[in-house]
Design a protein around this motif. Structure first.
Motif, PDB file in Angstrom:
ATOM      1  N   SER A  14      -8.978  78.640  43.474  1.00 22.95           N
ATOM      2  CA  SER A  14      -8.768  79.927  42.810  1.00 22.95           C
ATOM      3  C   SER A  14      -8.290  80.916  43.861  1.00 22.95           C
ATOM      4  O   SER A  14      -9.053  81.311  44.746  1.00 22.95           O
ATOM      5  N   LEU A  15      -7.030  81.274  43.822  1.00 19.23           N
ATOM      6  CA  LEU A  15      -6.410  82.094  44.857  1.00 19.23           C
ATOM      7  C   LEU A  15      -6.525  83.577  44.526  1.00 19.23           C
ATOM      8  O   LEU A  15      -6.353  83.987  43.374  1.00 19.23           O
ATOM      9  N   VAL A  16      -6.828  84.352  45.561  1.00 21.69           N
ATOM     10  CA  VAL A  16      -6.921  85.805  45.404  1.00 21.69           C
ATOM     11  C   VAL A  16      -5.522  86.397  45.322  1.00 21.69           C
ATOM     12  O   VAL A  16      -4.646  86.083  46.138  1.00 21.69           O
ATOM     13  N   THR A  17      -5.306  87.235  44.334  1.00 20.34           N
ATOM     14  CA  THR A  17      -4.035  87.934  44.219  1.00 20.34           C
ATOM     15  C   THR A  17      -4.042  89.143  45.147  1.00 20.34           C
ATOM     16  O   THR A  17      -4.953  89.972  45.099  1.00 20.34           O
ATOM     17  N   LEU A  18      -3.044  89.237  46.014  1.00 24.63           N
ATOM     18  CA  LEU A  18      -2.991  90.312  46.994  1.00 24.63           C
ATOM     19  C   LEU A  18      -2.556  91.628  46.358  1.00 24.63           C
ATOM     20  O   LEU A  18      -2.006  91.654  45.255  1.00 24.63           O
ATOM     21  N   SER A  19      -2.810  92.705  47.080  1.00 26.69           N
ATOM     22  CA  SER A  19      -2.561  94.049  46.562  1.00 26.69           C
ATOM     23  C   SER A  19      -1.476  94.748  47.377  1.00 26.69           C
ATOM     24  O   SER A  19      -0.936  94.195  48.340  1.00 26.69           O
ATOM     25  N   HIS A  20      -1.190  95.984  47.011  1.00 26.10           N
ATOM     26  CA  HIS A  20      -0.097  96.743  47.620  1.00 26.10           C
ATOM     27  C   HIS A  20      -0.498  98.216  47.648  1.00 26.10           C
ATOM     28  O   HIS A  20      -1.088  98.731  46.698  1.00 26.10           O
ATOM     29  N   LEU A  21      -0.175  98.900  48.754  1.00 24.94           N
ATOM     30  CA  LEU A  21      -0.527 100.318  48.890  1.00 24.94           C
ATOM     31  C   LEU A  21       0.630 101.035  49.581  1.00 24.94           C
ATOM     32  O   LEU A  21       1.181 100.538  50.567  1.00 24.94           O
ATOM     33  N   SER A  22       0.998 102.206  49.073  1.00 20.91           N
ATOM     34  CA  SER A  22       2.139 102.918  49.655  1.00 20.91           C
ATOM     35  C   SER A  22       1.989 104.424  49.470  1.00 20.91           C
ATOM     36  O   SER A  22       1.174 104.902  48.682  1.00 20.91           O
ATOM     37  N   GLY A  23       2.803 105.173  50.214  1.00 25.69           N
ATOM     38  CA  GLY A  23       2.779 106.626  50.117  1.00 25.69           C
ATOM     39  C   GLY A  23       3.897 107.250  50.907  1.00 25.69           C
ATOM     40  O   GLY A  23       4.804 106.566  51.406  1.00 25.69           O
ATOM     41  N   PRO A 108      -7.675  93.193  42.883  1.00 23.51           N
ATOM     42  CA  PRO A 108      -6.706  92.115  43.086  1.00 23.51           C
ATOM     43  C   PRO A 108      -5.443  92.355  42.273  1.00 23.51           C
ATOM     44  O   PRO A 108      -5.498  92.633  41.072  1.00 23.51           O
ATOM     45  N   GLY A 109      -4.303  92.298  42.951  1.00 21.98           N
ATOM     46  CA  GLY A 109      -3.019  92.474  42.283  1.00 21.98           C
ATOM     47  C   GLY A 109      -2.628  93.916  42.024  1.00 21.98           C
ATOM     48  O   GLY A 109      -1.532  94.185  41.529  1.00 21.98           O
ATOM     49  N   GLU A 110      -3.488  94.859  42.368  1.00 21.97           N
ATOM     50  CA  GLU A 110      -3.189  96.267  42.091  1.00 21.97           C
ATOM     51  C   GLU A 110      -2.133  96.796  43.059  1.00 21.97           C
ATOM     52  O   GLU A 110      -2.139  96.494  44.253  1.00 21.97           O
ATOM     53  N   SER A 111      -1.237  97.607  42.540  1.00 23.05           N
ATOM     54  CA  SER A 111      -0.224  98.284  43.352  1.00 23.05           C
ATOM     55  C   SER A 111      -0.518  99.774  43.295  1.00 23.05           C
ATOM     56  O   SER A 111      -0.308 100.424  42.273  1.00 23.05           O
ATOM     57  N   ARG A 112      -1.005 100.317  44.414  1.00 28.12           N
ATOM     58  CA  ARG A 112      -1.428 101.714  44.462  1.00 28.12           C
ATOM     59  C   ARG A 112      -0.381 102.536  45.201  1.00 28.12           C
ATOM     60  O   ARG A 112      -0.063 102.275  46.368  1.00 28.12           O
ATOM     61  N   THR A 113       0.172 103.524  44.524  1.00 21.00           N
ATOM     62  CA  THR A 113       1.157 104.409  45.130  1.00 21.00           C
ATOM     63  C   THR A 113       0.587 105.825  45.220  1.00 21.00           C
ATOM     64  O   THR A 113      -0.498 106.103  44.723  1.00 21.00           O
TER      65      THR A 113
END
Length: 217
Positions: A14-23, A108-113
């Motif tokens: 069961s693989l963890v889905t990576l996330s993303h963060l930017s600004g 998991p999998g969240e893209s935070r801007t």
């Protein structure tokens, strides 16, 4: 002699889905600030400790992004101390101390801007340290203590790049964020001189407050 091949099933994952963060980082006029160092700190041990997870540099548009990072809780630092013009160092969201920084949870999998910052020009503290006969003292450690305040009260602490040493001519200079400071001096090399706070007191509580605005020297 023939041996029947074994078939093993159930070797699953069961693989963890990576996330993303930017600004984006801008100055007082909302113009982009390239070359700002952005550090991401990730909480471990339930937030009792924080590890530096990674670094990014803002591009010409002032933008940065952390791609494919582990889910978790983060705090973000914007380090404006580099480059031809120095800016304050602060933490998201508009705080000058790590303890006051806002937690940023990433699922998991969240893209935070929108993890943005608007930095003010840094201030500068400078001076000259001499001995009792008026001779300049080299290698004296100068520490700036900044005043912080929240709904629990106020306190003094060292943050970011708040220490330096005097040069051969006894002069020192330190770039800091705007705010109120008290300054300490200590001879950590030879220990031949009594430590004190500005101005001429051995007691921190009696030290003089120095309030600096953005860009002040």
């Amino acid at each position: 002699m023939l041996v029947q091949a074994e078939v093993r099933s159930g070797i699953d994952a069961s693989l963890v889905t990576l996330s993303h963060l930017s600004g984006r980082v801008v100055d007082q006029q909302s113009s982009p600030l390239p070359g700002i160092l952005v550090r991401a700190y990730r909480a471990i041990d339930g937030g009792n400790q924080w590890d530096e997870y990674g670094q990014q540099i803002t591009n010409q548009a002032g933008e940065y992004e952390f791609v494919s990072i582990l889910p978790g809780t983060y705090r973000i630092q914007f380090d404006g101390s580099g480059g031809p013009r120095r800016y304050e160092t602060e933490y998201y969201d508009n705080q000058f101390g790590f303890e006051l920084a806002s937690d940023i949870p990433l699922a998991p999998g969240e893209s935070r801007t929108g993890i943005d910052a608007q930095l003010l020009p840094g201030a500068t503290i400078s001076g000259l340290v001499r001995d009792s006969t008026g001779n300049p003292l080299a290698g004296i450690r100068m520490t700036a203590y900044k005043f912080f305040e929240n709904d629990q009260g106020g306190w003094w602490d060292t943050v970011g790049y708040t220490e330096t040493e005097t040069g051969a001519d006894g002069h020192y200079g330190l770039d800091v964020a705007p705010g109120t400071y008290r300054i300490g001096f200590a001879d950590r090399r030879t220990e031949n001189h009594l430590a004190e706070y500005y101005t001429n007191t051995a007691n921190f509580d009696d030290a003089q407050d120095i309030t600096l605005s953005a860009g002040e020297e």
